[in-house]
Motif scaffolding. Sequence first.
Motif, PDB file in Angstrom:
ATOM      1  N   HIS A 164      -1.133  13.061  -4.388  1.00  0.00           N
ATOM      2  CA  HIS A 164      -1.176  12.161  -3.258  1.00  0.00           C
ATOM      3  C   HIS A 164      -0.138  12.798  -2.377  1.00  0.00           C
ATOM      4  CE1 HIS A 164      -4.468   9.417  -4.439  1.00  0.00           C
ATOM      5  NE2 HIS A 164      -3.633   9.024  -4.967  1.00  0.00           N
ATOM      6  N   GLY A 165       0.625  12.977  -3.327  1.00  0.00           N
ATOM      7  CA  GLY A 165       1.993  13.973  -2.336  1.00  0.00           C
ATOM      8  C   GLY A 165       2.541  13.176  -1.699  1.00  0.00           C
ATOM      9  N   SER A 166       3.806  12.882  -0.805  1.00  0.00           N
ATOM     10  CA  SER A 166       5.259  12.348  -0.421  1.00  0.00           C
ATOM     11  C   SER A 166       4.300  11.168   0.311  1.00  0.00           C
ATOM     12  CB  SER A 166       5.979  12.763   1.145  1.00  0.00           C
ATOM     13  OG  SER A 166       6.891  13.558  -0.111  1.00  0.00           O
ATOM     14  N   GLY A 167       4.408   9.725   1.153  1.00  0.00           N
ATOM     15  CA  GLY A 167       3.610   8.603   1.921  1.00  0.00           C
ATOM     16  C   GLY A 167       4.339   7.644   1.574  1.00  0.00           C
ATOM     17  N   ASP A 168       4.566   7.253   2.280  1.00  0.00           N
ATOM     18  CA  ASP A 168       5.194   5.655   2.685  1.00  0.00           C
ATOM     19  C   ASP A 168       4.228   4.260   2.137  1.00  0.00           C
ATOM     20  OD1 ASP A 168       6.190   7.029   5.541  1.00  0.00           O
ATOM     21  OD2 ASP A 168       4.233   6.445   7.016  1.00  0.00           O
ATOM     22  N   LEU A 169       5.686   3.888   1.161  1.00  0.00           N
ATOM     23  CA  LEU A 169       5.079   2.676   0.990  1.00  0.00           C
ATOM     24  C   LEU A 169       5.053   1.556   1.621  1.00  0.00           C
ATOM     25  CD1 LEU A 169       4.247   1.993  -2.230  1.00  0.00           C
ATOM     26  CD2 LEU A 169       7.012   1.064  -2.461  1.00  0.00           C
ATOM     27  N   TRP A 170       4.182   0.369   2.050  1.00  0.00           N
ATOM     28  CA  TRP A 170       4.577  -0.660   3.046  1.00  0.00           C
ATOM     29  C   TRP A 170       3.601  -1.766   2.647  1.00  0.00           C
ATOM     30  CZ3 TRP A 170      -0.709  -1.631   3.678  1.00  0.00           C
ATOM     31  CH2 TRP A 170      -1.808  -0.551   3.093  1.00  0.00           C
ATOM     32  N   VAL A 171       4.405  -2.882   3.010  1.00  0.00           N
ATOM     33  CA  VAL A 171       3.562  -4.150   2.610  1.00  0.00           C
ATOM     34  C   VAL A 171       2.682  -5.161   3.939  1.00  0.00           C
ATOM     35  CG1 VAL A 171       5.521  -5.524   3.439  1.00  0.00           C
ATOM     36  CG2 VAL A 171       4.657  -6.173   1.850  1.00  0.00           C
ATOM     37  N   GLY A 218       0.953  -1.282  -0.338  1.00  0.00           N
ATOM     38  CA  GLY A 218      -0.059   0.012   0.056  1.00  0.00           C
ATOM     39  C   GLY A 218       0.375   0.746   0.264  1.00  0.00           C
ATOM     40  N   TYR A 219       0.253   1.869  -0.422  1.00  0.00           N
ATOM     41  CA  TYR A 219       0.359   3.078  -0.746  1.00  0.00           C
ATOM     42  C   TYR A 219      -0.192   4.861   0.240  1.00  0.00           C
ATOM     43  CZ  TYR A 219       3.247   8.299  -2.125  1.00  0.00           C
ATOM     44  OH  TYR A 219       3.264   9.255  -1.953  1.00  0.00           O
TER      45      TYR A 219
END
Length: 112
Positions: free
Chosen positions: A87-94, A55-56
Amino acid sequence: MLAFLDARCVQSILEFLKHQMALGNSVGRGARGQWLWEDDVDVPLVEEVASYVIGYGPIEEPFATWSVATTQIALSEAERNALLTNHGSGDLWVKQVGTFANSPATLIAQIT
């Protein structure tokens, strides 16, 4: 080959596991087929198929998600730029997808 543990060894292992659980550390959930289980389901995570959600953005309400068979994703420069523009800067997670529940999210990168 059979291996036998004496009572002191078994006691040491049990004390270690109790200590780790008291600290809130996982002692088996992440490993496939382990005997300790911390959630509401009584059987360990032994999935027939490895499945993940990447996800982002915020974990609770991601801007974008991808269902994948590995914990890797390759974004093109155009895809990266579209995420940043929309969406601008963000986290990429799993998260690992389980039959009964998903694992907690793990941060794999920040897109800035």
